[in-house]
Write a protein that holds these residues in place. Structure first.
Motif, PDB file in Angstrom:
ATOM      1  N   PRO A  11       0.811  -1.221   0.000  1.00 23.45           N
ATOM      2  CA  PRO A  11       0.000   0.000   0.000  1.00 23.45           C
ATOM      3  C   PRO A  11       0.849   1.278   0.000  1.00 23.45           C
ATOM      4  N   TYR A  12       2.140   1.143  -0.212  1.00 18.23           N
ATOM      5  CA  TYR A  12       3.066   2.280  -0.216  1.00 18.23           C
ATOM      6  C   TYR A  12       4.023   2.113  -1.408  1.00 18.23           C
ATOM      7  N   PRO A  13       4.722   3.174  -1.804  1.00 13.77           N
ATOM      8  CA  PRO A  13       5.668   3.047  -2.921  1.00 13.77           C
ATOM      9  C   PRO A  13       6.809   2.094  -2.562  1.00 13.77           C
ATOM     10  N   ILE A  14       7.271   1.343  -3.541  1.00 15.67           N
ATOM     11  CA  ILE A  14       8.384   0.407  -3.373  1.00 15.67           C
ATOM     12  C   ILE A  14       9.546   0.900  -4.240  1.00 15.67           C
ATOM     13  N   GLU A  15      10.729   0.942  -3.645  1.00 18.90           N
ATOM     14  CA  GLU A  15      11.940   1.278  -4.399  1.00 18.90           C
ATOM     15  C   GLU A  15      12.736  -0.006  -4.603  1.00 18.90           C
ATOM     16  N   LEU A  16      13.038  -0.309  -5.851  1.00 19.82           N
ATOM     17  CA  LEU A  16      13.808  -1.497  -6.178  1.00 19.82           C
ATOM     18  C   LEU A  16      15.133  -1.097  -6.794  1.00 19.82           C
ATOM     19  N   GLY A  17      16.134  -1.908  -6.559  1.00 22.41           N
ATOM     20  CA  GLY A  17      17.415  -1.733  -7.221  1.00 22.41           C
ATOM     21  C   GLY A  17      17.630  -2.891  -8.170  1.00 22.41           C
ATOM     22  N   ILE A  18      18.053  -2.603  -9.388  1.00 25.07           N
ATOM     23  CA  ILE A  18      18.320  -3.651 -10.368  1.00 25.07           C
ATOM     24  C   ILE A  18      19.770  -3.546 -10.794  1.00 25.07           C
ATOM     25  N   PRO A 144      -2.425   6.830 -16.006  1.00 29.10           N
ATOM     26  CA  PRO A 144      -1.713   6.913 -14.724  1.00 29.10           C
ATOM     27  C   PRO A 144      -0.379   6.154 -14.780  1.00 29.10           C
ATOM     28  N   ILE A 145       0.660   6.754 -14.235  1.00 27.25           N
ATOM     29  CA  ILE A 145       1.967   6.110 -14.155  1.00 27.25           C
ATOM     30  C   ILE A 145       1.930   5.107 -13.006  1.00 27.25           C
ATOM     31  N   VAL A 146       2.421   3.881 -13.268  1.00 23.55           N
ATOM     32  CA  VAL A 146       2.450   2.860 -12.213  1.00 23.55           C
ATOM     33  C   VAL A 146       3.879   2.526 -11.789  1.00 23.55           C
ATOM     34  N   ALA A 147       4.881   2.856 -12.638  1.00 18.23           N
ATOM     35  CA  ALA A 147       6.276   2.611 -12.274  1.00 18.23           C
ATOM     36  C   ALA A 147       7.207   3.398 -13.188  1.00 18.23           C
ATOM     37  N   GLN A 148       8.406   3.725 -12.662  1.00 20.22           N
ATOM     38  CA  GLN A 148       9.428   4.422 -13.440  1.00 20.22           C
ATOM     39  C   GLN A 148      10.790   3.836 -13.127  1.00 20.22           C
ATOM     40  N   MET A 149      11.633   3.734 -14.163  1.00 21.48           N
ATOM     41  CA  MET A 149      12.988   3.224 -13.996  1.00 21.48           C
ATOM     42  C   MET A 149      13.983   4.295 -14.425  1.00 21.48           C
ATOM     43  N   PHE A 165      20.178   0.219 -11.922  1.00 17.02           N
ATOM     44  CA  PHE A 165      18.962   0.985 -12.161  1.00 17.02           C
ATOM     45  C   PHE A 165      18.148   1.025 -10.876  1.00 17.02           C
ATOM     46  N   SER A 166      17.413   2.105 -10.702  1.00 17.09           N
ATOM     47  CA  SER A 166      16.453   2.150  -9.607  1.00 17.09           C
ATOM     48  C   SER A 166      15.064   2.179 -10.229  1.00 17.09           C
ATOM     49  N   VAL A 167      14.152   1.506  -9.581  1.00 14.64           N
ATOM     50  CA  VAL A 167      12.775   1.424 -10.065  1.00 14.64           C
ATOM     51  C   VAL A 167      11.851   1.869  -8.938  1.00 14.64           C
ATOM     52  N   SER A 168      11.008   2.842  -9.249  1.00 18.27           N
ATOM     53  CA  SER A 168       9.985   3.299  -8.304  1.00 18.27           C
ATOM     54  C   SER A 168       8.659   2.676  -8.724  1.00 18.27           C
ATOM     55  N   VAL A 169       8.108   1.838  -7.859  1.00 13.93           N
ATOM     56  CA  VAL A 169       6.829   1.191  -8.130  1.00 13.93           C
ATOM     57  C   VAL A 169       5.784   1.869  -7.250  1.00 13.93           C
ATOM     58  N   PHE A 170       4.723   2.343  -7.864  1.00 11.78           N
ATOM     59  CA  PHE A 170       3.705   3.100  -7.143  1.00 11.78           C
ATOM     60  C   PHE A 170       2.900   2.180  -6.219  1.00 11.78           C
TER      61      PHE A 170
END
Length: 195
Positions: A11-18, A144-149, A165-170
């Motif tokens: 239920p919150y934004p997730i930050e991923l590292g790739i 609507p944007i759902v994620a950005q890399m 890369f970093s990925v912001s998942v909404f």
């Protein structure tokens, strides 16, 4: 918006590292971590296979998704299945280029398994590795944007041949689904750079 499973939604934004290693090794060339550096996923590619497929595994090596490219399609068509399956009953989504002719920036349409007519896509990706970024939208146009890399420059990328890369998942967006899209985008980029 659970596509792969509710355990991959928060239920919150997730930050991923790739981290993508430039040379493929038997254990895979992708590692996906959370914001604390904990391994969430890795991608395994068969060393010798007639089909072009990858398996998205969780940190304990459990297969989450199998990503398979249709080599005879002109649209870079991929099908993604649950677990290690390639059975149509386990289809999660189909991805293809929006049009056959695309210069520099691929635009990808994603059709969820229940969207059998595939006239209007459920998600849309714009961007590439070349751009060092991409955006995932819900729907056909710039909805609507759902994620950005975004690309991160580090010493590892220069010294060890790794791309970070970093990925912001909404919020409430399935992050396993987003990771699978990025893996496919990487493969499309590799093919485009070889042409």
């Amino acid at each position: 918006m659970a596509i792969v499973g509710p355990q991959f939604c928060a239920p919150y934004p997730i930050e991923l590292g790739i981290v993508r290693k430039l040379m493929t090794i038997p254990d895979g060339n992708f590692a996906v971590t959370d914001a604390n550096g904990n391994l969430l996923f890795k991608v395994k590619e068969p060393l010798f296979s007639l089909s072009d497929k990858r398996v998205l595994l969780d940190a304990s090596d459990t297969p989450i998704l199998t990503l398979r490219e249709n080599k005879v399609s002109l649209h870079d068509r991929w099908q993604v299945f649950r677990g290690k399956s390639t059975d149509q009953n386990d289809l999660v989504y189909t991805l293809k280029r929006s049009s056959m002719i695309q210069i520099l920036k691929p635009k990808l349409d994603i059709f969820l398994a229940q969207n059998k007519e595939m006239k209007i896509c459920d998600f849309h990706v714009k961007g590439s590795w070349i751009d060092r970024s991409c955006t995932v939208y819900a729907g056909k146009s710039d909805g609507p944007i759902v994620a950005q890399m975004h690309k991160k420059h580090t010493a590892q990328s220069i010294i060890l041949g790794k791309s970070n890369f970093s990925v912001s998942v909404f919020p409430n967006v399935d992050f396993a689904f987003i990771v699978s899209l990025i893996v496919i985008l990487d493969d499309i980029n590799k093919e485009d750079s070889e042409d």
